[in-house]
Design an enzyme around this catalytic site. Structure first.
Site, PDB file in Angstrom:
ATOM      1  N   GLU A   7       0.759  -1.246  -0.079  1.00  0.00           N
ATOM      2  CA  GLU A   7       0.143   0.243  -0.274  1.00  0.00           C
ATOM      3  C   GLU A   7       0.844   1.007  -0.447  1.00  0.00           C
ATOM      4  O   GLU A   7       0.607   1.751   0.926  1.00  0.00           O
ATOM      5  CB  GLU A   7      -0.861   0.068   1.162  1.00  0.00           C
ATOM      6  N   GLU A  53      -5.603  -8.894   0.642  1.00  0.00           N
ATOM      7  CA  GLU A  53      -6.188  -7.836   2.523  1.00  0.00           C
ATOM      8  C   GLU A  53      -7.501  -7.799   2.145  1.00  0.00           C
ATOM      9  O   GLU A  53      -7.708  -7.158   1.284  1.00  0.00           O
ATOM     10  CB  GLU A  53      -5.837  -6.666   3.179  1.00  0.00           C
TER      11      GLU A  53
HETATM   12  C1  FCB Z   1      -3.872  -2.278   6.204  1.00  0.00           C
HETATM   13  C2  FCB Z   1      -2.420  -1.877   6.054  1.00  0.00           C
HETATM   14  C3  FCB Z   1      -2.976  -3.684   7.229  1.00  0.00           C
HETATM   15  C4  FCB Z   1      -4.608  -3.557   8.253  1.00  0.00           C
HETATM   16  C5  FCB Z   1      -4.990  -2.726   7.316  1.00  0.00           C
HETATM   17  C6  FCB Z   1      -6.938  -2.661   8.138  1.00  0.00           C
HETATM   18  O1  FCB Z   1      -4.432  -0.556   5.713  1.00  0.00           O
HETATM   19  O2  FCB Z   1      -2.382  -2.772   5.182  1.00  0.00           O
HETATM   20  O3  FCB Z   1      -1.917  -3.554   7.588  1.00  0.00           O
HETATM   21  O4  FCB Z   1      -3.691  -2.132   9.042  1.00  0.00           O
HETATM   22  O5  FCB Z   1      -4.425  -1.761   6.483  1.00  0.00           O
END
Ligand code: FCB
Length: 446
Positions: free
Chosen positions: A169, A352
């Site tokens: 990210e 994620e």
């Molecule tokens: C993302 C991050 C991760 C976590 C989630 C909720 O932006 O990559 O580390 O904190 O959000």
């Protein structure tokens, strides 16, 4: 309740990869056995972290790593995504720190022994503080220091890693860290945000070149997050505002990687806020990728504003998670389909997806119904995107454990496993049990 998918969904195929994810600063603890990083410094300033906490103990994963890997194994998942702490493996002199390297090699070997594929992120935000003291991501040199770290660590890991991500990210590192200052190092200014973004992207491109040389058999790529931008109304002004926000906050990081250029709105920024781009940088950034990791949590709404290019609006009357983020899986499906139209994507992994919910242990168990519904809805969105032609190969739930949720501290719980921070006891939530049920009942489909 079970996670339900249409009978012939590729998500029920054994070849569809499931995993859980974590990041070094969020779980490791034992901060004195590594160099300080920007998050240690950021946490030390009052007001930066909601519960005034830090990463000193976190989930004590450095001490409990074997137990944590056994836990992952017991979930039945195929893969584990975690990150390497740069300040744990590289010393002030730029050389490998054998103690830190050995920690990750032991971890990698144990994962391999248990048949769990290691997905390694090389940068999940914990920049060594001494590099920040030299300008951090505002200093072009940091991109080359990152390349050198990647070169050393990937040689040390040899062929143990199934997949590498250069960055997690870059939006968060650059925009949240250097433009609006709600993440480490807490700097502000459009000029800083955009310069940091450029150096991060350059670091990604330089690292990809190293990965292709040192780890040609691994799946090498980058992890990008998207919060799709929706207009609050169908007025042209609101539609334009949302489109600007989408380019500024999302495609700023995707377009250079896939197309070798920034979105056109670059030309609308005040000249003094535009990043310094050297000849050849965009070609370095647009390296071929073996995969792209996509992180998705929620969408956002924007309206037009007289003084700003866009204005964010909080959603009302919709379901929210404990983060205050709207639950809206259709935006996930539409994002995946849209990205696939807009760019020539390599294979996609959802690296994620998950939700923070107000979890409580009652009689030894955690019934996290909202998280279960969230995962159910988003798995279905992935299924629908695949049906629409997007090549999605896997799904990682964020997160394995409750952990240090950055500026929110330990209050927000994203784990499918509950962590009692007093005793460091881990308890599988109901979502973890259902996830296991899903991944262990997959069959080979022709
Ligand atoms: C993302 C991050 C991760 C976590 C989630 C909720 O932006 O990559 O580390 O904190 O959000």
């Amino acid at each position: 309740m079970k996670f339900k998918l249409p009978e012939h969904s590729t998500l029920l195929d054994k070849s569809f990869l499931y995993g859980t994810a974590t990041a070094s600063f969020q779980i490791e603890g034992d901060s004195t056995s590594r160099l300080p990083c920007i998050w240690d410094t950021f946490c030390a300033t009052a007001g930066n972290i909601a519960d005034a906490s830090n990463g000193d103990q976190a989930c004590e994963h450095i001490a409990k790593w074997r137990e944590d890997i056994d836990l992952i194994h017991s979930l039945g998942v195929d893969a584990y995504r975690f990150s390497i702490s740069w300040p744990r493996v590289i010393g002030f002199d730029g050389k490998l720190n054998p103690q830190g390297v050995d920690f990750y090699i032991q971890l990698l070997e144990y994962l391999i022994e248990l048949g769990i594929k290691p997905f390694v992120t090389l940068y999940h935000w914990d920049l060594p503080q001494h590099i920040e003291d030299n300008g951090g991501w505002l200093n072009r040199q940091t991109a080359y220091l990152f390349r050198d770290y990647v070169d050393l660590i990937t040689q040390a890991f040899g062929e143990r890693v199934h997949s590498y991500a250069t960055l997690n990210e870059p939006f968060c590192s650059a925009y949240l860290g250097y433009e609006v200052g709600i993440h480490a190092p807490g700097l502000t200014g459009q000029d800083k945000g955009k310069q940091a973004a450029h150096h991060l992207l350059l670091a990604h491109g330089l690292a990809m070149q190293v990965l292709r040389k040192n780890s040609p058999k691994a799946l090498n790529g980058i992890v990008l997050n998207f919060t799709p931008a929706y207009p609050v109304s169908d007025s042209q002004a609101d539609i334009n505002a949302a489109a600007y926000a989408d380019d500024y906050l999302n495609h700023w990081y995707a377009e250079p990687v896939f197309n070798g250029c920034y979105p056109e709105i670059l030309n609308q920024l005040p000249a003094e806020n535009r990043p310094q781009i050297e000849e050849g940088d965009m070609q370095i950034i647009a390296q071929p990728l073996d995969y792209v990791g996509i992180n998705y949590y929620t969408r956002a709404f924007y309206k037009a504003d007289d003084n700003l290019p866009y204005c964010a609006i909080s959603p009302k009357g919709v379901e929210l998670t404990a983060m205050g983020w709207e639950v809206y899986p259709d935006a996930f499906r539409d994002l995946l389909i849209d990205l696939n139209k807009r760019y020539t994507l390599p294979p996609v992994y959802i690296t994620e997806n998950g939700a923070a919910t107000d979890d409580e242990i009652i009689d030894g168990s955690v019934d996290d119904q909202q998280r279960i519904n969230y995962i159910q809805g988003h798995l279905l969105a992935v299924h629908q995107a695949i049906e629409a032609g997007v090549d999605i190969q896997g799904y990682f739930v964020w997160s394995l454990l409750d952990n240090f949720e950055w500026a929110e501290g330990y209050v927000k719980r994203f784990g499918i496993v509950y962590v009692d921070y007093q005793t460091q006891q881990r308890t599988k939530k109901r979502s973890a049990e259902l996830f296991t049920e899903l991944v262990t009942t997959r069959i080979n489909q022709a």
